[in-house]
Design an enzyme around this catalytic site. Structure first.
Site, PDB file in Angstrom:
ATOM      1  N   CYS A   1       1.020  -0.847  -0.064  1.00  0.00           N
ATOM      2  CA  CYS A   1      -0.072   0.201   0.147  1.00  0.00           C
ATOM      3  C   CYS A   1       0.550   1.259   0.232  1.00  0.00           C
ATOM      4  O   CYS A   1       2.525   1.304   0.380  1.00  0.00           O
ATOM      5  CB  CYS A   1      -0.628  -0.191   1.050  1.00  0.00           C
TER       6      CYS A   1
ATOM      7  N   ARG B   1       5.110  -0.636  -4.733  1.00  0.00           N
ATOM      8  CA  ARG B   1       5.314  -1.034  -3.559  1.00  0.00           C
ATOM      9  C   ARG B   1       4.268  -2.126  -3.902  1.00  0.00           C
ATOM     10  O   ARG B   1       3.506  -2.791  -2.851  1.00  0.00           O
ATOM     11  CB  ARG B   1       4.574  -0.212  -2.508  1.00  0.00           C
TER      12      ARG B   1
ATOM     13  N   TRP C   1      -2.784  -2.389  -1.729  1.00  0.00           N
ATOM     14  CA  TRP C   1      -3.121  -3.287  -1.328  1.00  0.00           C
ATOM     15  C   TRP C   1      -4.601  -5.206  -0.581  1.00  0.00           C
ATOM     16  O   TRP C   1      -4.014  -4.875   0.258  1.00  0.00           O
ATOM     17  CB  TRP C   1      -1.430  -3.859  -1.375  1.00  0.00           C
TER      18      TRP C   1
ATOM     19  N   ASN D   1      -3.045   1.718   5.956  1.00  0.00           N
ATOM     20  CA  ASN D   1      -2.231   0.199   5.838  1.00  0.00           C
ATOM     21  C   ASN D   1      -2.441  -0.257   6.419  1.00  0.00           C
ATOM     22  O   ASN D   1      -2.272   0.528   7.838  1.00  0.00           O
ATOM     23  CB  ASN D   1      -0.798   1.052   5.102  1.00  0.00           C
ATOM     24  N   GLY D   2      -2.483  -1.473   6.789  1.00  0.00           N
ATOM     25  CA  GLY D   2      -2.190  -2.549   7.916  1.00  0.00           C
ATOM     26  C   GLY D   2      -3.429  -3.203   7.651  1.00  0.00           C
ATOM     27  O   GLY D   2      -3.791  -3.393   7.379  1.00  0.00           O
TER      28      GLY D   2
ATOM     29  N   GLU E   1      17.341 -17.992  -5.448  1.00  0.00           N
ATOM     30  CA  GLU E   1      17.519 -17.186  -5.916  1.00  0.00           C
ATOM     31  C   GLU E   1      16.763 -16.955  -7.676  1.00  0.00           C
ATOM     32  O   GLU E   1      15.743 -15.712  -8.027  1.00  0.00           O
ATOM     33  CB  GLU E   1      18.325 -16.082  -5.921  1.00  0.00           C
TER      34      GLU E   1
ATOM     35  N   LYS F   1      13.299 -15.022  -8.726  1.00  0.00           N
ATOM     36  CA  LYS F   1      13.403 -13.790 -10.112  1.00  0.00           C
ATOM     37  C   LYS F   1      12.325 -14.462 -11.034  1.00  0.00           C
ATOM     38  O   LYS F   1      11.403 -13.454 -11.178  1.00  0.00           O
ATOM     39  CB  LYS F   1      14.057 -13.600 -10.920  1.00  0.00           C
TER      40      LYS F   1
ATOM     41  N   GLU G   1       8.846 -14.783  -9.858  1.00  0.00           N
ATOM     42  CA  GLU G   1       8.480 -13.222  -9.696  1.00  0.00           C
ATOM     43  C   GLU G   1       7.472 -12.764 -10.450  1.00  0.00           C
ATOM     44  O   GLU G   1       6.708 -11.765 -10.577  1.00  0.00           O
ATOM     45  CB  GLU G   1       9.397 -13.112  -8.281  1.00  0.00           C
TER      46      GLU G   1
ATOM     47  N   HIS H   1      16.650 -37.172  -6.264  1.00  0.00           N
ATOM     48  CA  HIS H   1      15.983 -37.520  -4.919  1.00  0.00           C
ATOM     49  C   HIS H   1      14.746 -37.037  -5.206  1.00  0.00           C
ATOM     50  O   HIS H   1      14.064 -36.441  -4.798  1.00  0.00           O
ATOM     51  CB  HIS H   1      16.697 -36.549  -3.686  1.00  0.00           C
TER      52      HIS H   1
ATOM     53  N   LYS I   1       6.029  -4.275  -3.056  1.00  0.00           N
ATOM     54  CA  LYS I   1       7.744  -4.518  -2.305  1.00  0.00           C
ATOM     55  C   LYS I   1       8.089  -4.809  -0.855  1.00  0.00           C
ATOM     56  O   LYS I   1       9.415  -5.085  -0.533  1.00  0.00           O
ATOM     57  CB  LYS I   1       7.880  -3.163  -3.002  1.00  0.00           C
TER      58      LYS I   1
END
Length: 612
Positions: A2, A27, A74, A100-101, A485, A489, A492, A508, A607
């Site tokens: 947000c 964000r 968000w 926000n929250g 990583e 990426k 995402e 395995h 973000k």
């Protein structure tokens, strides 16, 4: 998550707010809205979708006002739509709020308010919040700032809020707990924002609100107090942030700009701290607590996402050179266990934003058990640096793209420096090895720059695999976290399913997935596991997997076995992740662009994750 922007002063508020909301788009959000006071009317306009859609919606409205606030949401409570977007009115429409929250006890508050005759237009906890504030104001016959303060003593959860009132045309009230909020102090004007990016165009003087603090801006004056009603003296800081650092600077996307900034960001991270010619390595933020690190029985690294991967690389580095056992924990799991933390333990918390809710909560839990907390963060003045005993900033500069790139390499640079300082102090590293690592760390920016010259070649590889539906990333030792990583990426920003594994674990289970359609990315640079990973590549080749190999410049063995090869500069094994991750960032970027994805603002992501 947000974004919040507020303004009161002499400028046109809607221009400041809309521009600020655009600066906060990184964000992550799904709707946007604005509230303005004009012509004795409190007007709220909001739309599902991007800020550009809100702009289109309000272009024919009467927007003249010198006080206003805006929000990018968000979704938490209620789906993304116009009704659930912020701002929200109170029952009388004399007040409006952005938030926000999450208010955890909103349901109980809502039921009490419904019994009193309140009706609600949205599914949000935020609308309940502003109704509750107004209910207290009417019941207690108190000022608005006192009503906000009393409400904050009753709500449970996290919040950064701004409240505007029809009856007080120069008043903005803000408060925070667990979600960031910054007050910008200008000449005859004030700004409110989730971070400094919307403010820097107008002022570099800010006040960072702490948890359970209120900011009351009224008639050109700023007052700070806490929810216990104790007045506080505002601490005004000067921020070092240039406007061009938050612009694209000619690049198509922030992500590619930030990938190419890594030579500079690593250099900035090292500047003033490391000098190989004199053997000097200093992190001023560690000095007071260095002996705690040196004598630690155990190091616990807590982080989320990309920062967690940086912590995994650091585990190898600390254990090899400091001989201290290290555990790397997801902050979200650590906080919900009853972890064994002793007074001799040191916790290193890693966060790009410094606002990650789970990491902040984990810090508080570890502190309560007597641990010493070190922070590794990028954003100066954020919550985690203020919550820790000591630490170091990465100095990577603003990272606007949601998918972290330069934050990862900057975090590794700082963590490596911390480990080397501890190792030298403990005597667990030879002077020769210490100096060798210092020299090579100074060489990293040039090697990063050289590796990024592979961009066009990687773009060609990306075109071959842009329509793939699955990827496998494999690495060993220091390069195993790099495989994780690289897979993250790709997931995402391109929405392709990808998994990272230690190469030896392939047999395995994951080997069952390999066929002629499966791209397999090997991080196979020359290191102590080289011969073993050669065997793993042969196993994939035998099953007709499509092999993309990241190899050390000059290697001839693995290229002969691979369909595609990316050669990177040689460096010492413990530092290789800072180089080997770069092609994976570029590969993900180009695949996502070719698939038409929103690279800087991937769907469903934010973000700064400031809710649990």
């Amino acid at each position: 998550m947000c974004g919040i922007v507020g303004y009161v002063g002499f400028r046109q508020a809607q221009e400041v707010v809309i521009k600020g909301l655009k600066r906060l788009e990184y964000r992550g959000y799904d709707s946007a809205g604005i509230a303005l006071l004009n012509n004795n009317k409190l007007s709220v306009y909001k739309k599902k979708g991007k800020v550009s859609e809100l702009e289109g919606f309000i272009k024919d409205k009467e927007l003249t006002s010198t006080i206003g606030m805006g929000h990018t949401r968000w979704a938490t409570h209620g789906e993304p739509n116009d009704e659930n977007a912020h701002p929200h009115y109170s029952a009388t429409k004399k007040l409006a709020i952005i938030h926000n929250g999450i208010i955890e006890n909103y349901s109980a508050l809502k039921q009490d308010l419904i019994k009193k005759g309140h009706t609600f237009l949205s599914e949000t906890d935020t609308e309940v919040f502003i109704h509750f504030i107004e209910d207290i104001k009417e019941k207690e016959k108190c000022t608005l700032d006192e009503a906000v303060r009393l409400a904050l003593t009753k709500v449970v959860g996290a919040y950064a809020i701004v409240v505007i009132s029809l009856e007080d045309p120069s008043l903005l009230i803000a408060a925070r707990k667990g979600s960031p909020l910054v007050v910008g102090v200008g000449k005859n004007e004030f700004f409110l924002a989730s971070d400094a990016t919307p403010i820097i165009e107008y002022t570099n003087e800010v006040v960072y609100l702490n948890d359970q603090e209120l900011a009351i801006i009224n008639n050109g004056k700023l007052t700070i107090k806490n929810i216990a009603n104790l007045p506080l003296t505002p601490y005004i800081q000067t921020i070092d942030l240039e406007l061009d650092a938050i612009e694209k600077g000619g690049y198509d996307h922030f992500m590619i700009k930030e990938i190419f900034e890594q030579s500079r960001s690593i250099k900035d991270c090292l500047r003033g701290r490391l000098d190989s010619s004199s053997g000097r390595l200093v992190l001023g933020g560690l000095r007071e607590y260095l002996n705690k690190l040196v004598n630690a029985d155990r190091i616990i690294i807590i982080a989320c996402g990309t920062s967690w991967h940086a912590g995994l690389v650091a585990e190898y580095f600390f254990e090899e050179f400091c001989r201290i056992p290290v555990e790397v924990e997801y902050a979200s799991e650590f906080r919900y266990r009853d972890p064994v933390v002793r007074e001799g333990d040191v916790v290193i918390a890693i966060s790009q934003s410094g606002e990650t809710a789970d990491t902040l909560a984990a810090i508080e839990q570890a502190k309560s058990k007597g641990a010493i907390i070190f922070g590794v963060c990028n954003v100066v003045g954020s919550s985690i640096p203020r919550a820790t005993h000591a630490g170091a900033y990465t100095h990577a500069g603003p990272e606007i793209g949601v998918a972290s790139t330069k934050a990862f390499t900057a975090q590794l640079t700082v963590l490596n420096m911390i480990a080397l300082i501890v190792a030298q102090k403990k005597g667990t590293i030879t002077e020769q090895k210490f100096h060798e690592l210092l020299v090579e760390m100074e060489n990293l920016p040039a090697k990063v720059e050289k590796t990024l010259l592979l961009n066009e070649k990687i773009k060609e590889i990306a075109y071959t695999f842009k329509d793939s539906t699955n990827f496998l990333y494999l690495g060993r030792g220091y390069n195993f976290p790099v495989a994780l990583e690289g897979a993250l990426k790709l997931k995402e920003i391109s929405y392709i399913h990808a998994e990272g594994y230690p190469a030896a674990e392939m047999k395995h289970g994951p080997i069952a997935l390999i066929d002629k359609e499966m791209p397999v990315v090997f991080i196979a640079t020359k290191d102590s596991s080289y011969e073993k990973i050669v065997s793993n590549i042969q196993e994939v080749k035998a099953r007709k997997g499509r092999i993309i190999s990241i190899v050390t410049e000059g290697d001839t063995t693995i290229p002969a076995m691979s369909e595609f090869v990316i050669e990177v500069s040689a460096t010492l094994e413990p530092l290789m992740p800072l180089i080997s991750v770069l092609p994976l960032q570029l590969l993900s970027y180009h695949i996502a662009v070719m698939r038409g994805c929103n690279v800087d603002q991937p769907r469903n992501l934010a973000k700064s994750v400031t809710v649990e």
